[in-house]
Write a protein that holds these residues in place. Structure first.
Motif, PDB file in Angstrom:
ATOM      1  N   GLY A   1       0.786  -1.221   0.000  1.00  0.00           N
ATOM      2  CA  GLY A   1       0.000   0.000   0.000  1.00  0.00           C
ATOM      3  C   GLY A   1       0.815   1.267   0.000  1.00  0.00           C
ATOM      4  O   GLY A   1       0.274   2.360  -0.251  1.00  0.00           O
ATOM      5  N   TRP A   2       2.119   1.181   0.259  1.00  0.00           N
ATOM      6  CA  TRP A   2       2.983   2.369   0.256  1.00  0.00           C
ATOM      7  C   TRP A   2       3.056   3.001  -1.127  1.00  0.00           C
ATOM      8  O   TRP A   2       3.478   4.163  -1.262  1.00  0.00           O
ATOM      9  CB  TRP A   2       4.385   2.002   0.729  1.00  0.00           C
ATOM     10  CG  TRP A   2       4.394   1.359   2.069  1.00  0.00           C
ATOM     11  CD1 TRP A   2       4.564   0.024   2.344  1.00  0.00           C
ATOM     12  CD2 TRP A   2       4.190   1.995   3.340  1.00  0.00           C
ATOM     13  NE1 TRP A   2       4.479  -0.201   3.694  1.00  0.00           N
ATOM     14  CE2 TRP A   2       4.248   0.990   4.332  1.00  0.00           C
ATOM     15  CE3 TRP A   2       3.956   3.310   3.729  1.00  0.00           C
ATOM     16  CZ2 TRP A   2       4.086   1.261   5.684  1.00  0.00           C
ATOM     17  CZ3 TRP A   2       3.793   3.579   5.080  1.00  0.00           C
ATOM     18  CH2 TRP A   2       3.864   2.572   6.041  1.00  0.00           C
ATOM     19  N   ASN A   3       2.643   2.289  -2.152  1.00  0.00           N
ATOM     20  CA  ASN A   3       2.667   2.831  -3.508  1.00  0.00           C
ATOM     21  C   ASN A   3       1.436   3.676  -3.829  1.00  0.00           C
ATOM     22  O   ASN A   3       1.318   4.186  -4.946  1.00  0.00           O
ATOM     23  CB  ASN A   3       2.800   1.678  -4.508  1.00  0.00           C
ATOM     24  CG  ASN A   3       4.125   0.950  -4.361  1.00  0.00           C
ATOM     25  OD1 ASN A   3       5.170   1.454  -4.727  1.00  0.00           O
ATOM     26  ND2 ASN A   3       4.075  -0.242  -3.782  1.00  0.00           N
ATOM     27  N   MET A   4       0.521   3.832  -2.866  1.00  0.00           N
ATOM     28  CA  MET A   4      -0.641   4.700  -3.040  1.00  0.00           C
ATOM     29  C   MET A   4      -0.392   6.022  -2.319  1.00  0.00           C
ATOM     30  O   MET A   4      -0.006   6.027  -1.153  1.00  0.00           O
ATOM     31  CB  MET A   4      -1.908   4.037  -2.467  1.00  0.00           C
ATOM     32  CG  MET A   4      -3.165   4.888  -2.617  1.00  0.00           C
ATOM     33  SD  MET A   4      -4.645   4.074  -1.904  1.00  0.00           S
ATOM     34  CE  MET A   4      -4.869   2.739  -3.089  1.00  0.00           C
ATOM     35  N   PRO A   5      -0.620   7.159  -2.987  1.00  0.00           N
ATOM     36  CA  PRO A   5      -0.442   8.453  -2.320  1.00  0.00           C
ATOM     37  C   PRO A   5      -1.293   8.557  -1.062  1.00  0.00           C
ATOM     38  O   PRO A   5      -2.414   8.026  -1.008  1.00  0.00           O
ATOM     39  CB  PRO A   5      -0.884   9.455  -3.389  1.00  0.00           C
ATOM     40  CG  PRO A   5      -0.691   8.743  -4.685  1.00  0.00           C
ATOM     41  CD  PRO A   5      -0.997   7.296  -4.399  1.00  0.00           C
TER      42      PRO A   5
END
Length: 414
Positions: free
Chosen positions: A400-404
């Motif tokens: 989820g770290w790839n979602m702003p």
């Protein structure tokens, strides 16, 4: 190794309930020296598969299964070999007693399993020449029809890396997501704001804006007892779980440079030559969280869409060393003993995984693959840059770290 064609999508939680297939790095047999780097991928894969164990392990239920029966729903069988070790553990680490049959061909637990419990099973077998094969599976047992529970990672008392989200998978679709989320809280001793985000109607992840602060303590509180998740379906779970965040380790894989730089608490520990995905099968870009670790495991190309003209896997390596999962779809960072030494740091040869030089048997601590495995925690971050591929999706693994942050807080669109 990972995805590409007709992937099997499995929910990336509670541990993973994540599929155990992966990729194979090409490069040739180490005994042949650097000249093997020129062999075709198909030749390298065929040679590695030929040298693999003939033993075939079959686990019932299949990896990722849910609502598994408590009685007679779990067993292990082997053909062209004999079982040497079978371990079945529940999500709290409790071992389940079981027996290998006298002929070594099968295994089953001694008693019924627990209701609504996540289990992990690991099996090892040998063929007549003594070569080992390995198979792993995770599954969840059934729960009452009119209730729901959540399976979660991390588990009580674990120490994890700074990238580990709290990820909850519900055993039934949740219609009233607002009510269910309101009955769950996640807090950190660091004081970081922690927010939940739904992926579909059965998965809810929690994370702060930035990685957890090193050496902090995180607490998950589930107060789901009696909460209506859908018409006629109520929660049956009250639980508090506390886990520790360890040191901060983030490793950066530069696909173009063919290196991985391991940074811990702001200091570079080591730079390791790697071989990432080939131009035909590039590695995803993005921040990926280690979600599972296996000292040895099987990687079968057929399970992630890599099949030859006969419908069989392009590769089937039963003893891949030091494998750590980075995505649901099959991306791993793992040891590679079948590739020539010359490929590491020089050529990207895999089906999408990140390969490190290693030794067959996973028993040489001086190999880069062994070193990275021994120095990694579940929850550590591996960030891939300079790959020609796209950025990995936030719900493909615990990523989820790839979602702003603004999008994470806003929640899924209606």
């Amino acid at each position: 190794m990972r995805r590409r064609r007709s992937l099997v999508a499995v929910s990336a939680v509670l541990g993973g309930v994540l599929m155990l297939s992966a990729c194979n790095d090409g490069g040739g047999d180490k005994s042949q020296g650097s000249s093997e780097a020129g062999k075709s991928q198909a030749e390298v894969d065929a040679a590695a598969a030929k040298d693999a164990s003939k033993a075939r392990i079959a686990i019932t239920p299949k990896d990722g299964s849910t609502n598994v029966p408590l009685n007679d729903g779990t067993n292990v069988a082997v053909s062209d070999g004999t079982l040497t070790k079978v371990e079945l553990k529940s999500s709290d680490g409790a071992a389940v007693a079981g027996k290998i049959a006298a002929d070594g061909k099968s295994w089953k637990p001694d008693a019924a399993l627990k209701r609504s419990t996540k289990y992990a099973l690991a099996a090892t077998a040998k063929d007549e020449s003594g070569k080992e094969a390995h198979e792993n599976a995770s599954f969840t047992t059934l729960s009452p029809e009119n209730s729901f529970v959540g399976s979660f990672v991390p588990e009580e008392g674990e120490t994890v890396g700074v990238g580990m989200p709290v990820s909850i998978t519900f055993n039934k679709p949740i219609k009233d997501q607002k009510a269910v989320q309101a009955a769950i809280s996640v807090s950190s001793s660091s004081g970081q704001e922690v927010v939940g985000h739904w992926f579909g109607n059965q998965r809810l992840d929690f994370r702060p804006e930035q990685y957890w602060q090193a050496n902090s303590t995180v607490t998950l509180k589930l107060a789901l007892q009696g909460v209506q998740g859908a018409p006629g379906i109520v929660g049956a779970q009250n639980k508090t779980v506390t886990f520790k965040v360890g040191r901060s380790q983030v490793s950066t894989v530069d696909v173009k440079a063919k290196t991985m730089t391991v940074t811990r608490d702001g200091q570079v520990l080591k730079t390791i030559p790697i071989s990432a995905g080939s131009p035909e099968n590039p590695t995803y870009n993005g921040q990926m969280v280690i979600s599972e670790k296996f000292k040895e495991t099987r990687m079968d190309g057929s399970t992630v869409g890599f099949k030859n003209s006969e419908g069989k896997g392009e590769y089937d390596i039963k003893d891949v060393p030091h494998a750590m999962r980075l995505s649901t779809s099959g991306t791993f960072i793992h040891g590679n003993y079948w590739g020539a030494d010359s490929i590491f740091g020089k050529v990207n040869t895999s089906h999408g995984c990140v390969g490190l030089n290693d030794a067959q048997g996973a028993n040489d601590p001086n190999q880069p693959g062994a070193w990275f495995f021994d120095n990694s925690l579940i929850g550590d971050v591996v960030t891939v840059v300079n790959s020609p591929d796209k950025t990995i999706k936030p719900d493909n693994g615990l990523n989820g770290w790839n979602m702003p942050w603004a999008e994470w807080k806003a929640g899924p669109s209606a």
